[in-house]
Design a protein around this motif. Structure first.
Motif, PDB file in Angstrom:
ATOM      1  N   THR A  24     -13.679 -11.780 -21.760  1.00 40.87           N
ATOM      2  CA  THR A  24     -13.084 -12.856 -20.959  1.00 40.87           C
ATOM      3  C   THR A  24     -13.171 -12.526 -19.474  1.00 40.87           C
ATOM      4  OG1 THR A  24     -11.602 -13.455 -22.767  1.00 40.87           O
ATOM      5  CG2 THR A  24     -10.971 -14.183 -20.558  1.00 40.87           C
ATOM      6  N   HIS A  25     -12.880 -11.289 -19.124  1.00 39.13           N
ATOM      7  CA  HIS A  25     -12.954 -10.857 -17.730  1.00 39.13           C
ATOM      8  C   HIS A  25     -14.400 -10.911 -17.226  1.00 39.13           C
ATOM      9  CE1 HIS A  25     -11.684  -8.826 -14.107  1.00 39.13           C
ATOM     10  NE2 HIS A  25     -12.526  -7.851 -14.326  1.00 39.13           N
ATOM     11  N   MET A  26     -15.329 -10.407 -18.028  1.00 38.80           N
ATOM     12  CA  MET A  26     -16.738 -10.386 -17.614  1.00 38.80           C
ATOM     13  C   MET A  26     -17.297 -11.796 -17.462  1.00 38.80           C
ATOM     14  SD  MET A  26     -17.937  -7.284 -17.261  1.00 38.80           S
ATOM     15  CE  MET A  26     -17.624  -5.598 -17.724  1.00 38.80           C
ATOM     16  N   GLY A  27     -16.864 -12.704 -18.314  1.00 38.54           N
ATOM     17  CA  GLY A  27     -17.414 -14.054 -18.294  1.00 38.54           C
ATOM     18  C   GLY A  27     -16.619 -15.052 -17.481  1.00 38.54           C
ATOM     19  N   ALA A  28     -15.694 -14.582 -16.676  1.00 35.90           N
ATOM     20  CA  ALA A  28     -14.797 -15.480 -15.937  1.00 35.90           C
ATOM     21  C   ALA A  28     -15.539 -16.474 -15.048  1.00 35.90           C
ATOM     22  CB  ALA A  28     -13.803 -14.668 -15.111  1.00 35.90           C
ATOM     23  N   ALA A  43     -20.819  -4.899 -13.460  1.00 36.18           N
ATOM     24  CA  ALA A  43     -22.195  -4.957 -13.953  1.00 36.18           C
ATOM     25  C   ALA A  43     -22.589  -3.621 -14.580  1.00 36.18           C
ATOM     26  CB  ALA A  43     -23.149  -5.322 -12.821  1.00 36.18           C
ATOM     27  N   GLN A  44     -22.195  -2.528 -13.934  1.00 34.66           N
ATOM     28  CA  GLN A  44     -22.496  -1.206 -14.482  1.00 34.66           C
ATOM     29  C   GLN A  44     -21.780  -0.994 -15.813  1.00 34.66           C
ATOM     30  OE1 GLN A  44     -24.761   0.861 -13.645  1.00 34.66           O
ATOM     31  NE2 GLN A  44     -24.195   2.424 -15.097  1.00 34.66           N
ATOM     32  N   HIS A  45     -20.527  -1.418 -15.904  1.00 37.98           N
ATOM     33  CA  HIS A  45     -19.776  -1.286 -17.160  1.00 37.98           C
ATOM     34  C   HIS A  45     -20.436  -2.098 -18.261  1.00 37.98           C
ATOM     35  CE1 HIS A  45     -15.758  -0.190 -14.985  1.00 37.98           C
ATOM     36  NE2 HIS A  45     -16.621   0.792 -15.000  1.00 37.98           N
ATOM     37  N   GLN A  46     -20.859  -3.291 -17.919  1.00 38.39           N
ATOM     38  CA  GLN A  46     -21.511  -4.134 -18.929  1.00 38.39           C
ATOM     39  C   GLN A  46     -22.801  -3.477 -19.425  1.00 38.39           C
ATOM     40  OE1 GLN A  46     -23.309  -7.978 -17.870  1.00 38.39           O
ATOM     41  NE2 GLN A  46     -21.951  -8.880 -19.414  1.00 38.39           N
ATOM     42  N   LYS A  47     -23.564  -2.900 -18.525  1.00 43.91           N
ATOM     43  CA  LYS A  47     -24.798  -2.214 -18.931  1.00 43.91           C
ATOM     44  C   LYS A  47     -24.482  -1.011 -19.821  1.00 43.91           C
ATOM     45  CE  LYS A  47     -27.567  -3.658 -15.015  1.00 43.91           C
ATOM     46  NZ  LYS A  47     -28.236  -3.262 -13.781  1.00 43.91           N
ATOM     47  N   GLN A  48     -23.439  -0.261 -19.475  1.00 38.31           N
ATOM     48  CA  GLN A  48     -23.037   0.867 -20.333  1.00 38.31           C
ATOM     49  C   GLN A  48     -22.661   0.359 -21.724  1.00 38.31           C
ATOM     50  OE1 GLN A  48     -19.894   2.461 -17.765  1.00 38.31           O
ATOM     51  NE2 GLN A  48     -21.007   4.411 -17.707  1.00 38.31           N
ATOM     52  N   MET A 103     -12.799   0.483 -21.517  1.00 35.83           N
ATOM     53  CA  MET A 103     -14.089   0.317 -22.164  1.00 35.83           C
ATOM     54  C   MET A 103     -14.529   1.604 -22.858  1.00 35.83           C
ATOM     55  SD  MET A 103     -17.773  -0.665 -20.566  1.00 35.83           S
ATOM     56  CE  MET A 103     -18.064   1.013 -20.034  1.00 35.83           C
ATOM     57  N   MET A 104     -14.349   2.725 -22.212  1.00 36.65           N
ATOM     58  CA  MET A 104     -14.756   3.994 -22.810  1.00 36.65           C
ATOM     59  C   MET A 104     -13.958   4.270 -24.087  1.00 36.65           C
ATOM     60  SD  MET A 104     -17.269   4.763 -20.992  1.00 36.65           S
ATOM     61  CE  MET A 104     -17.681   6.336 -21.698  1.00 36.65           C
ATOM     62  N   LYS A 105     -12.673   3.943 -24.095  1.00 38.44           N
ATOM     63  CA  LYS A 105     -11.875   4.132 -25.306  1.00 38.44           C
ATOM     64  C   LYS A 105     -12.365   3.223 -26.420  1.00 38.44           C
ATOM     65  CE  LYS A 105      -7.657   5.846 -23.164  1.00 38.44           C
ATOM     66  NZ  LYS A 105      -6.240   5.617 -22.906  1.00 38.44           N
ATOM     67  N   VAL A 106     -12.659   1.968 -26.090  1.00 36.47           N
ATOM     68  CA  VAL A 106     -13.163   1.035 -27.094  1.00 36.47           C
ATOM     69  C   VAL A 106     -14.494   1.540 -27.652  1.00 36.47           C
ATOM     70  CG1 VAL A 106     -14.093  -1.291 -27.423  1.00 36.47           C
ATOM     71  CG2 VAL A 106     -11.945  -0.981 -26.202  1.00 36.47           C
ATOM     72  N   MET A 107     -15.381   2.002 -26.771  1.00 29.52           N
ATOM     73  CA  MET A 107     -16.679   2.499 -27.210  1.00 29.52           C
ATOM     74  C   MET A 107     -16.540   3.737 -28.089  1.00 29.52           C
ATOM     75  SD  MET A 107     -18.897   1.736 -23.734  1.00 29.52           S
ATOM     76  CE  MET A 107     -19.892   3.185 -23.926  1.00 29.52           C
ATOM     77  N   ALA A 154      -8.430  -1.203 -10.311  1.00 24.65           N
ATOM     78  CA  ALA A 154      -8.664  -2.120 -11.421  1.00 24.65           C
ATOM     79  C   ALA A 154      -9.943  -1.766 -12.174  1.00 24.65           C
ATOM     80  CB  ALA A 154      -8.727  -3.561 -10.920  1.00 24.65           C
ATOM     81  N   MET A 155     -10.984  -1.426 -11.444  1.00 27.56           N
ATOM     82  CA  MET A 155     -12.247  -1.091 -12.093  1.00 27.56           C
ATOM     83  C   MET A 155     -12.124   0.223 -12.869  1.00 27.56           C
ATOM     84  SD  MET A 155     -14.459  -3.421 -11.730  1.00 27.56           S
ATOM     85  CE  MET A 155     -13.364  -4.798 -11.555  1.00 27.56           C
ATOM     86  N   GLN A 156     -11.372   1.143 -12.338  1.00 26.74           N
ATOM     87  CA  GLN A 156     -11.173   2.412 -13.034  1.00 26.74           C
ATOM     88  C   GLN A 156     -10.430   2.181 -14.351  1.00 26.74           C
ATOM     89  OE1 GLN A 156     -12.725   5.052 -11.996  1.00 26.74           O
ATOM     90  NE2 GLN A 156     -12.037   6.274 -13.697  1.00 26.74           N
ATOM     91  N   ARG A 157      -9.389   1.326 -14.319  1.00 24.73           N
ATOM     92  CA  ARG A 157      -8.655   1.003 -15.552  1.00 24.73           C
ATOM     93  C   ARG A 157      -9.577   0.328 -16.563  1.00 24.73           C
ATOM     94  NH1 ARG A 157      -4.487  -1.007 -12.180  1.00 24.73           N
ATOM     95  NH2 ARG A 157      -5.070  -3.099 -12.816  1.00 24.73           N
TER      96      ARG A 157
END
Length: 190
Positions: free
Chosen positions: A96-100, A49-54, A181-185, A173-176
């Motif tokens: 896909t992972h977020m919407g599983a 949830a925090q990653h999605q908000k970021q 996500m940070m690289k994509v951003m 897993a969350m750290q990966r």
């Protein structure tokens, strides 16, 4: 006279005992966020949830950068900022992972990223009006998604039940995912 008072008192006590008892009024219903917000839940672990908000905050920053660059006709900067909104295999994997656990969410999220791809295409053509139209269409997909979905922060057991998969090992897993996500951003390849 004493008898009359006694009879009146006894008869009033008898009427009170015979009177139908009304049940106490039910407590007032207290509205909760879930009852007030009819959007569909997207079950997410807290770190997800925090990653999605970021990610959403980065989307807003990218939109601001697109508009600022467009104001000075810097189409290269428009293209660079729009890349953070566009589709990629990594973004598809993340959506896909977020919407599983929320049928329909992944498709709508991917639709957003595919619509955002049109911003970069318009910027490559140096077409100001096309950039604005593409940005408007992209923001319409944002609005539709946010009108449909809401985060539902859940524990690992609930996430596993809703997604029918094992919850990722929390830290590793969350750290990966966070690093990806940070690289994509930041416009890098993960």
């Amino acid at each position: 006279m004493t008898r009359l008072i006694l009879v009146v008192l006894l008869s009033s006590c008898q009427r009170t005992a015979e009177a139908p008892q009304s049940s106490p009024a039910p407590p007032p219903r207290v509205a909760t966020e879930d009852t007030l917000d009819p959007r569909k839940p997207v079950p997410l672990l807290p770190m997800m949830a925090q990653h999605q908000k970021q990610n959403m905050r980065d989307h807003l920053a990218a939109v601001q950068e697109i508009l600022a660059a467009l104001a000075i006709d810097d189409f290269a900067a428009v293209e660079a900022a729009s890349a953070r909104l566009g589709s990629s295999p990594q973004m598809a994997m993340m959506c896909t992972h977020m919407g599983a656990g929320a049928p329909g969410f992944t498709e709508q999220a991917l639709g957003f990223h595919q619509t955002a791809d049109t911003i970069a295409l318009a910027a490559k053509k140096r077409d100001r009006q096309a950039v604005l139209t593409a940005l408007s269409n992209t923001l319409a997909t944002c609005t539709a998604c946010h009108a449909t979905w809401k985060q539902q922060v859940v524990d690992e057991q609930t996430w596993s039940e809703k997604t029918k998969t094992a919850a990722p090992a929390a830290d590793e897993a969350m750290q990966r995912q966070h690093q990806m996500m940070m690289k994509v951003m930041n416009g890098q390849q993960p």
